[in-house]
Write an enzyme that holds these catalytic residues in place. Structure first.
Site, PDB file in Angstrom:
ATOM      1  N   ASP A   1      -2.705  -2.825   2.992  1.00  0.00           N
ATOM      2  CA  ASP A   1      -3.295  -3.279   4.163  1.00  0.00           C
ATOM      3  C   ASP A   1      -4.045  -3.949   5.085  1.00  0.00           C
ATOM      4  O   ASP A   1      -5.313  -4.419   4.135  1.00  0.00           O
ATOM      5  CB  ASP A   1      -3.617  -1.943   5.135  1.00  0.00           C
TER       6      ASP A   1
ATOM      7  N   GLU B   1       1.119  -1.062  -0.086  1.00  0.00           N
ATOM      8  CA  GLU B   1      -0.362   0.103  -0.256  1.00  0.00           C
ATOM      9  C   GLU B   1       0.445   1.078  -0.327  1.00  0.00           C
ATOM     10  O   GLU B   1       0.785   2.253  -0.250  1.00  0.00           O
ATOM     11  CB  GLU B   1      -1.153  -0.290   1.365  1.00  0.00           C
TER      12      GLU B   1
ATOM     13  N   TYR C   1      -1.089  -4.428  13.757  1.00  0.00           N
ATOM     14  CA  TYR C   1      -1.851  -3.720  12.888  1.00  0.00           C
ATOM     15  C   TYR C   1      -3.199  -2.865  13.189  1.00  0.00           C
ATOM     16  O   TYR C   1      -3.372  -2.941  14.659  1.00  0.00           O
ATOM     17  CB  TYR C   1      -2.615  -4.594  12.405  1.00  0.00           C
TER      18      TYR C   1
END
Length: 691
Positions: A103, A7, A300
Site C-alpha cells: 500500500d 501487501e 485508496y
C-alpha cells in the site's frame, strides 16, 4: 524477471492480471516476465523484549527502562511460510529487480522494507505508487515506477513510529502494571486519547445545569425572541410589559447567502460521517472501504487529503456521471465544477477518496450491506462536491419592546444546489430529509406593526456530550491545531486511529454504550483509574501531537530519526526514574481476583474466569481453557489445581487417563508445550499402565 511484492493476496491477483502473470504457484503467481507475490500484512515486526534478554520475559521493575541499542526483528507468528516463499523468490537468479507494491503509504512502506531487510536482499528496488486498483491505474503505475530511494524518508518515519510505540508501550505498560499490581496498557497515542475521554466524562459529571429564560412574542405568523435571561423574575416582568403591546419592526434586513458544497472525503471524515449516519465504527468503515478499494470500486482509503490533483480534471467528470447513476434518473443534467475539488498543494501522498469508473457497471445490491452503504456515501459526496452551492435568502427582523431587543430569523431557499442532490438521494433510500431549523418568514417590512401575545419560555444549559466515534475522531484530528503557525497537529494518523480505539476497548479501558446506531465511548473504572495515576507527559495530547508532527518532519527529510528517538528515550528514562506510586492506589486498583500463577509468555498474573485460566493482559493471548480437547479426550478436567501446577512447574501428573484406542486407563505426566500460538499445546510422558 521482475519480482513484485504486494501487501495482500487480493491486491497481488489484481496486479498479476495486469502484468500478465497467470500461472498460480504456492505463494506467488508467475508469467509474462513477472513474479507476483505478497505479504500478509506485517510479515516482519519488532522483536519482543525477551529477544534481547531472556529475563525480560518476566515483568520486573528492576529491568526498566528497556532501550534496545541494536534493534532486532522477528517473523510474525503464523506467517513463516510466506516469508520463506519471498526469501526464495528474491534469491532466484533470474530475478533482477524487485518492485515494492505494498500500500502506498507509511505503513505499506514499512511492511515491504522490513521484509527486504530481513531477507538481506541487495537487488535493486522500484516502487509502485498508485491510488486506485483499476487496471488502467496499475498499468500507468508500472509505466512510472520510481527508484525506492525516493521513499527512504517515508520508511524512516514509519520505523521511528514503530520504535517509539515499542519504547513507550513496553516500558510504560510494564512500569505501571508492576507498580499497581495488574495489567495496565499504556501507549504513546492511546493514553492521550483515553485521557481526552476521561476528561470529557469528568466535565459531564461535575456539570450543574442552570435555568435560563427567553420572552417570546407571538406576532401571528412569526415569533420574536429576547436574549437569554438568567433571572426568572426579570423575564416575567418583561413578559408582562410586552404582552398585548403594539410592536413596530425597526429593522427588516434580507441578504442572499450561499452554502458551499462539502469537500470530498478523506478517511477520517468518511469514518465520522459513517458513524454519524450509519452507526459504523471507525474500524468497520476502514474495513469496508479497504474492501471496496480491492474490488476496484473506490480509490485508496488511507488518505488525509480532501482534494484531487489537476491531472484528474479531465477524467473525473465521467466518474461523476457514473456515480450519479446510482440515485439520479438517467439523462439528468449535472453541474460539474472541478475547480471546487482540485488543489495540488493540498494533496501529499494520495488524493481524496472517490469512486472509480467501475461503479458504472457495479451491481450495488450484490455488495455486503456495510460496503454498499459506505460506497453510497462516497458516491453521493463526489456528486455533491462538484455541484452548485445552495443559495438562500436570510431575513433578520428586529424590534424594541419594553427596553429590550427582540429578534427573529427566517430562511428561504432560492436554489437547492447540492442540497437538492442530497434530498434526491435520501428520497431514493426512503429516508426523510432533515428539516431546516429556520423557517421562511411571512412578507414583512420595516415599520410594520403587530399586537403581540407574550410568553416566557424556560430552558436549561446542557452538559458537554459524551464522545462518539464521530466526535472523538474530530478531536483526535484537531488536537492542538492552534500550535505553531496554526499547523494541524493531530493525534495518530487516519490509518491508525481506528485501531487505537479498538485496542482501548479490547484492553478494557473503554467501552461502547448506547443503542445500536448511536453508541458512546465511555471510560471504564480501570480506564479512569489509569488516567488518575498517569503523569502529564504520558497523557498529554499536546506532546503526542508534537511527536506526530516530528514524524512528518522526518518524512520530509527535515528531522533526524536519531534525534526523534533520543527524545523518546530520554522521556522514558525520566519516567522510570522519577515516577512515584500514588498514595491510596489500592483503592483505584483493588485486587479482586486470586492469582493462580505467572503467565509463561509475558510474566503477568493468570486468573480464573468462567471459561478458563487466562493472562490478565488481554493482548497476550495465553489461556488454559477448561473445555480443552486434550483433557476432555482423556476424560480429565483442567481444574484450578491442575492449572496452578502447570503454571508453577510446567507439568502435572494425571492419573486414570482414558485411552480412546484401548478403552483402558493410564497415568501420565502432562507438560506445557506453548509456542505462543492461538492455543496452548501439551505433551505427555507415559507412566506404568494400569490393568
Amino acid at each position: 524477471m521482475n519480482l513484485v511484492i504486494a501487501e495482500k493476496p487480493s491486491v497481488a491477483q489484481s496486479i498479476a492480471a495486469v502484468v500478465g502473470a497467470n500461472k498460480r504457484q504456492d505463494g506467488y503467481i508467475e508469467g509474462g516476465g513477472f513474479i507476483v507475490s505478497w505479504c500478509i500484512g506485517h510479515l516482519v515486526e519488532l522483536a519482543t523484549a525477551d529477544t534481547y534478554e531472556s529475563r525480560y520475559a518476566k515483568w520486573e521493575y528492576s529491568d526498566l527502562p528497556i532501550l534496545p541499542q541494536n534493534w532486532q526483528y522477528s517473523i510474525s507468528k503464523g506467517k513463516e511460510k510466506q516469508m520463506k516463499v519471498l526469501q526464495e523468490l528474491a534469491n532466484r537468479k533470474d530475478v533482477t529487480v524487485i518492485t515494492s507494491a505494498t500500500d502506498a503509504g507509511r505503513e505499506g512502506e514499512l511492511i515491504f522494507r522490513l521484509v527486504y531487510e530481513k531477507i538481506s536482499c541487495k537487488k535493486p528496488v522500484k516502487r509502485l505508487w498508485i491510488s486506485s486498483m483499476e487496471e488502467s491505474a496499475i498499468a500507468e503505475g508500472f509505466q512510472n515506477l520510481r527508484d525506492n530511494k525516493y521513499y527512504d524518508n517515508l520508511y524512516h518515519s514509519a520505523l521511528c513510529r514503530a520504535k517509539a510505540d515499542w519504547i513507550v508501550g513496553i516500558n510504560a505498560t510494564r512500569l505501571f502494571s508492576v507498580l499497581y499490581g495488574q495489567t495496565l496498557n499504556v501507549g504513546r497515542v492511546m493514553s492521550p486519547i483515553l485521557a481526552m475521554i476521561v476528561e470529557r466524562e469528568t466535565a459531564i459529571s461535575v456539570f450543574k445545569s442552570e435555568p435560563f429564560y427567553t420572552v417570546q412574542l407571538d406576532c401571528g405568523g412569526f415569533t420574536l425572541s429576547s436574549e437569554k435571561l438568567q433571572d426568572m423574575q426579570a423575564a416575567k416582568t418583561l413578559c408582562q410589559t410586552c404582552d398585548g403591546q403594539s410592536i413596530t419592526l425597526y429593522s427588516v434586513e434580507s441578504k442572499e447567502k450561499s452554502e458551499n458544497p462539502p469537500k470530498l472525503y478523506d478517511l477520517t471524515t468518511l469514518q465520522r460521517e459513517s458513524n454519524r449516519q450509519l452507526g459504523f465504527t471507525a474500524e468497520q468503515t476502514l474495513s469496508y472501504t479497504q474492501s471496496l478499494y480491492e474490488k476496484k470500486l473506490v480509490t485508496y482509503p488511507r488518505t488525509d487529503s480532501r482534494y484531487l490533483t489537476s491531472d484528474m480534471s479531465a477524467n473525473t467528470p465521467a466518474v461523476v456521471k457514473a456515480a450519479a447513476g446510482f440515485f439520479m434518473p438517467q439523462g439528468t443534467e449535472l453541474s460539474i465544477s472541478m475547480e471546487q475539488v482540485t488543489d495540488n498543494s493540498k494533496v501529499s501522498d494520495h488524493h481524496a477518496i472517490i469512486p472509480t469508473m467501475n461503479v458504472q457497471g457495479c451491481d450495488i445490491a450484490s455488495l455486503p450491506f456495510g460496503e454498499r452503504e459506505v460506497l453510497q456515501l462516497i458516491v453521493l459526496r463526489l456528486v455533491c462536491a462538484v455541484g452548485e452551492s445552495c443559495r438562500y435568502g436570510e431575513t433578520v427582523v428586529k424590534a424594541n419592546v419594553g427596553g429590550a431587543e427582540f429578534t427573529a430569523k427566517g430562511k428561504t431557499i432560492l436554489a437547492d444546489g447540492f442540497r437538492g442532490i442530497e434530498k434526491l438521494y435520501l428520497t431514493n433510500k426512503k429516508e426523510a430529509p432533515q428539516e431546516d431549523k429556520e423557517k421562511a418568514l411571512p412578507k414583512i417590512h420595516q415599520g410594520d406593526s403587530f399586537t403581540s401575545k407574550a410568553t416566557v419560555k424556560e430552558g436549561k444549559t446542557t452538559p458537554p456530550k459524551h464522545y462518539t466515534e464521530d466526535t472523538i475522531l474530530a478531536a483526535m484530528e484537531n488536537a492542538n491545531n492552534a500550535l505553531e503557525d496554526n499547523d494541524r497537529k493531530g493525534i495518530g494518523t487516519p490509518a491508525t486511529r481506528a485501531g487505537i480505539l479498538e485496542k482501548l476497548i479490547k484492553t478494557e479501558l473503554l467501552e461502547r454504550k448506547g443503542d445500536k446506531k448511536a453508541k458512546y465511548l465511555l471510560p471504564t473504572i480501570k480506564g479512569i483509574s489509569l488516567i488518575t495515576v498517569l503523569p502529564e507527559t504520558i497523557q498529554s495530547s499536546q506532546l503526542t501531537a508534537e511527536w506526530e508532527e516530528k514524524l512528518k518532519l522526518i518524512e520530509r527529510g527535515d528531522l533526524s530519526p536519531v534525534s526523534f528517538l533520543q527524545d523518546i528515550s530520554e522521556m522514558t528514562v525520566s519516567l522510570v526514574k522519577t515516577y512515584e506510586v500514588i498514595k491510596g492506589a489500592n483503592v483505584l486498583f483493588p485486587s479482586a481476583q486470586e492469582t493462580l500463577g505467572k503467565c509463561p509468555r509475558c510474566g503477568n498474573d493468570v486468573v480464573e474466569n468462567k471459561k478458563g485460566f487466562c493472562c490478565l493482559d488481554k493482548t497476550c493471548g495465553f489461556a488454559l481453557w477448561k473445555d480443552n480437547k486434550f483433557f476432555t479426550a482423556k476424560k480429565k478436567s483442567l481444574t484450578k489445581a491442575v492449572a496452578t501446577e502447570l503454571l508453577k512447574n510446567g507439568k502435572v501428573k494425571l492419573t486414570g487417563c482414558y485411552s480412546e484406542k484401548t478403552g483402558k486407563s493410564y497415568d501420565a505426566v502432562v507438560s506445557l508445550d506453548d509456542t505462543g500460538g492461538k492455543y496452548v499445546n501439551f505433551t505427555m510422558e507415559f507412566e506404568v499402565r494400569k490393568k
